[in-house]
Design a protein around this motif. Structure first.
Motif: not given
Lengths: 667, 164
Positions: A92-94, A96
């Motif tokens: 998810w962070g990636r 984003d």
């Protein structure tokens, strides 16, 4: 240096510095450009590379999630729901991060699937739902996630590959650029090295030319210094060098001291007049050479100007006197002199031990003054000699100056007196005649010696006045003793300079006639001088002839004192020969001397000339005269010179038996 | 036991578990990240309690790989966390959940206010937001911290801090 050469030198100097700047500035600018290029190139590759790494990582993280999910539903105890959540959050962070502008820029440049990150971001809730739907041990629950994998998996792989390829290209480009940069750096290095070398060479060049200029300047200064110290005619030192050296010696104060020597040439003017200035210059150079040859290490010889020389001789005074005595000898042998032209030197010396002054400049001044006084004494003592300073020299000099100042007016004022000394007839007894001797005793000076009076009178041109004054007084006395009944002749001294005057004889005869003097009452005594040369010989002969014809007897005075010109003697008719006292003192005792006197007397008798012995002070001398047959005697043994009042008394009182004064019956 | 009650038990536990996982985050005692000693033997857990104890700082920061030009970040100072751990060292290695790792030299965090941001623009960071802690430099006030080198040190999803 010629004008054009000077100009060229100056232009080149003026151009040098601007030229340097013109050459170095472009080089510096070029290097600056290169460095700039280098710096700018460094940042960018890193920037691209990092983003591409993360794009690749996104594919990997997605794959990890799918794999973990598969294992979870297959019942693998190694995978927990927490693990799944972790993997989902990381993915998810990636996603984003990847959808942000900076990644878009990179991906855009790589010509790739730009929509993927955004689509993925929007699909993230579906991923979350799919992961939440997973049930441990139930493969069927994987379906939703697998659908997503089928949908996005290939695109993720694709984007990974592109990123990988792009990254490789970027790295390659980066390496290329590095190599290029190395080359640029190398260029910069060479540029700087060249520049440094160039500047170094330039600086060295400047340094060398400055040094060369400095050296030639120093040489010129040294030459100038030497010139300033040199007398141009003779090549030895000049006055300023002498004075400087003297002061230096005073400061150095060597142990044995040093001597200041002044040397003046006697008769230099004659050389210039008779032989010309070329000969005069040659003579000066000869003297300088003599001095230079005689000088040793540490001595200084110089020419002060004109015919004056000076020397500084370290060591005791004896060394200086020995050396200068030899120099004196050599002066007479100057080759440019013709026979008859005689040059000698007068030398004054003063040793440093004779002047101890407080300050060195004072000592130097005093030494020069003293040497000068000694020189003066040498000149006035007869020349061709050296005189060492003694403290009384100053007094004598002062006294001499005072005498020279006071005498001429005294002569003109007729203030000089005459004393008379009797000459005794040894054969007949009694006074043969009287000799008039000049006497002057002013209160400032006391008694002044007769020879000094005559010498000063000569220099002042007042010998004539003096002689005639003496003549007047002689005539007056003659009249006086005549009144007493005596007819004793009176002799007046005569110098050759009088005989050179054309009207001398005439004036004498006129004076005698004026006083109506009887012939034979006045006679003259003539002293031979060496400088009575052949120049005025006609006038001299004429004068003597006139005197002879007037019946004025003549005596030759001071015979034997100096060299006699026998040739000249043969030309003069004289009646009396006066032997100088030098012939009758000391050597008078020898047999040979007695025989010579005897012979001389016989010689004179043969021509009708009588002899007078001067300076008779002892009986022995009287006997000597008698034995030689010499008739007359003069000296303190018999009588001292007396003033007129005493003369009359003397004549009246008479003399010891042998020498009884025989009065003549007045005639 | 009958299979229905067993299923019921599982469902209840599952719901509780989900609730527990979903709802109670962040719990006060929950560890955000861990500080490790150089040899890895000792560890110091950084919890909400620890963060409250050391206090937080906030400033504007330009965070890498984000949509906004800058964010107002808040969090404890890195040097305070290191000090609180009691481990001695002159630099740290920060490891992230996604495997990323970077060294941060001592000068950086001792001389500057480098924080572990737990909040951006007032919103607490979750793992999905690249939290729970994100190394942040005061790069708005000091633009020199905007360079790539510092971007590399602005580690997000901080898992461990090894004090060396």
């Amino acid at each position: 240096m010629t004008l054009s050469r000077w100009f060229r030198a100056t232009s080149w100097q003026r151009l040098r510095l601007p030229l340097l700047f013109t050459l170095t500035l472009p080089v510096l600018a070029l290097m600056e450009l290169n460095i700039d290029r280098l710096a700018r190139g460094v940042d960018q590759p890193l920037y691209y590379s990092a983003r591409l790494d993360e794009v690749s990582k996104m594919d990997l993280e997605a794959t990890q999630l799918f794999d973990a999910a598969s294992r979870f539903v297959a019942g693998d105890a190694g995978v927990s729901r927490e693990d799944l959540t972790m993997l989902l959050d990381i993915f998810w962070g990636r996603v984003d991060a990847t959808k942000t502008p900076s990644y878009m820029t990179v991906l855009g440049a790589a010509n790739v699937d730009l929509n993927l990150p955004l689509e993925l971001f929007q699909a993230l809730p579906r991923f979350e739902a799919a992961v939440n739907a997973l049930v441990l041990g139930q493969p069927a629950s994987l379906a939703a996630l697998m659908a997503l994998k089928d949908l996005y998996g290939p695109r993720l792989h694709r984007i990974n590959e592109v990123a990988w390829m792009t990254r490789r290209k970027v790295v390659a480009e980066f390496t290329q650029r590095n190599l290029a940069n190395v080359a640029v750096l190398r260029n910069i290095q060479i540029g700087f090295a060249a520049l440094s070398l160039f500047i170094l060479l330039y600086v060295m060049f400047e340094l060398l030319s400055a040094r060369r200029a400095n050296r030639s300047l120093n040489t010129m200064i040294a030459e100038k210094q030497v010139l300033l110290r040199t007398d141009l005619l003779t090549g030895i030192a000049n006055r300023s060098a002498f004075e400087a050296d003297l002061l230096e010696l005073c400061n150095a104060a060597p142990e044995q001291g040093f001597t200041v020597v002044y040397l003046d040439l006697d008769g230099f003017k004659t050389v210039n007049d008779t032989l010309g200035h070329a000969a005069g210059d040659a003579l000066l150079r000869y003297i300088a050479e003599v001095l230079r040859a005689a000088a040793r290490e540490g001595d200084a010889v110089s020419r002060l100007g004109g015919d004056e020389f000076a020397a500084l001789l370290p060591g005791p005074i004896e060394r200086a006197t020995d050396l200068m005595a030899k120099v004196l000898e050599q002066i007479g042998f100057a080759p440019m002199l013709e026979p008859g032209v005689i040059v000698s030197g007068s030398i004054g010396l003063c040793h440093s031990s004779q002047c101890i002054e407080q300050s060195k400049p004072q000592q130097s001044g005093r030494l020069m003054r003293n040497a000068d006084l000694a020189l003066y004494a040498a000149k006035h003592g007869g020349r061709n000699r050296l005189v060492v300073f003694s403290p009384d020299l100053k007094e004598r000099h002062d006294r001499q100056t005072r005498t020279e100042t006071l005498l001429p007016p005294a002569i003109r004022a007729g203030a000089l007196e005459a004393a008379f000394q009797p000459i005794i007839d040894l054969k007949a007894g009694g006074v043969a005649y009287l000799e008039a001797l000049v006497r002057w005793s002013p209160p400032e000076l006391g008694p002044v010696p007769a020879d000094q009076i005559v010498a000063i009178a000569e220099r002042a041109g007042l010998v004539s006045d003096l002689t005639f004054a003496m003549l007047e007084q002689a005539m007056r006395l003659s009249k006086r003793i005549e009144a007493e009944g005596y007819a004793t002749p009176i002799a007046v001294n005569l110098t050759p300079s009088m005989l050179i005057q054309p009207d001398f004889a005439g004036d004498v005869i006129a004076a005698l006639n004026r006083e109506a003097m009887k012939p034979g009452t006045i006679c003259f005594e003539l002293v031979e001088y060496a400088d009575l040369d052949d120049r005025g010989s006609d006038t001299v002969s004429a004068n003597l002839e006139a005197l002879r014809q007037a019946g004025i007897p003549l005596a030759i005075d001071d015979f034997g004192k100096a060299y006699s010109n026998v040739h000249r003697l043969m030309q003069i008719e004289f009646h009396l020969l006066k032997l100088d006292k030098i012939l009758l003192t000391g050597i008078g005792e020898s047999q040979r001397a007695a025989r010579i006197l005897h012979g001389l007397n016989r010689l004179m008798e043969a021509i009708g000339v009588e002899m007078v012995g001067e300076g008779i002070e002892t009986q022995a001398q009287v006997d000597l005269l008698r034995n030689a047959g010499i008739r007359y005697a003069q000296g303190y043994f018999y009588a001292r010179p007396m003033f007129p009042d005493a003369i009359c008394a003397f004549l009246k009182a008479g003399l010891p038996a042998e020498t009884a004064c025989v009065p003549h019956a007045g005639s | 036991m009958p299979s229905i009650s067993r299923r019921l038990y599982k469902a209840v536990f599952f719901c509780l578990f989900v609730l527990g996982v979903a709802g109670l985050r962040p719990a006060l005692a929950e560890t955000l990240f861990v500080v490790l000693s150089a040899d890895g033997q000792k560890q110091f857990a950084v919890t909400e309690e620890v963060i409250d104890k050391v206090g937080t700082t906030s400033f504007k920061s330009v965070l890498p790989s984000t949509d906004e030009p800058f964010y107002v970040v808040r969090g404890p100072l890195l040097r305070d966390i290191v000090a609180a751990s009691g481990f001695k060292g002159s630099s740290v290695t920060v490891q992230a959940f996604d495997g990323y790792e970077m060294d941060i030299p001592g000068d950086d965090y001792m001389k500057n206010d480098v924080i572990l941001a737990i909040e951006t623009n007032g919103k607490r960071l979750t793992r999905r937001d690249r939290g729970p802690a994100w190394i942040a430099y005061p790069s708005v006030e000091f633009p020199e911290f905007q360079g790539d080198g510092y971007a590399a040190r602005s580690v997000w999803q901080v898992k461990d801090i090894i004090v060396k």
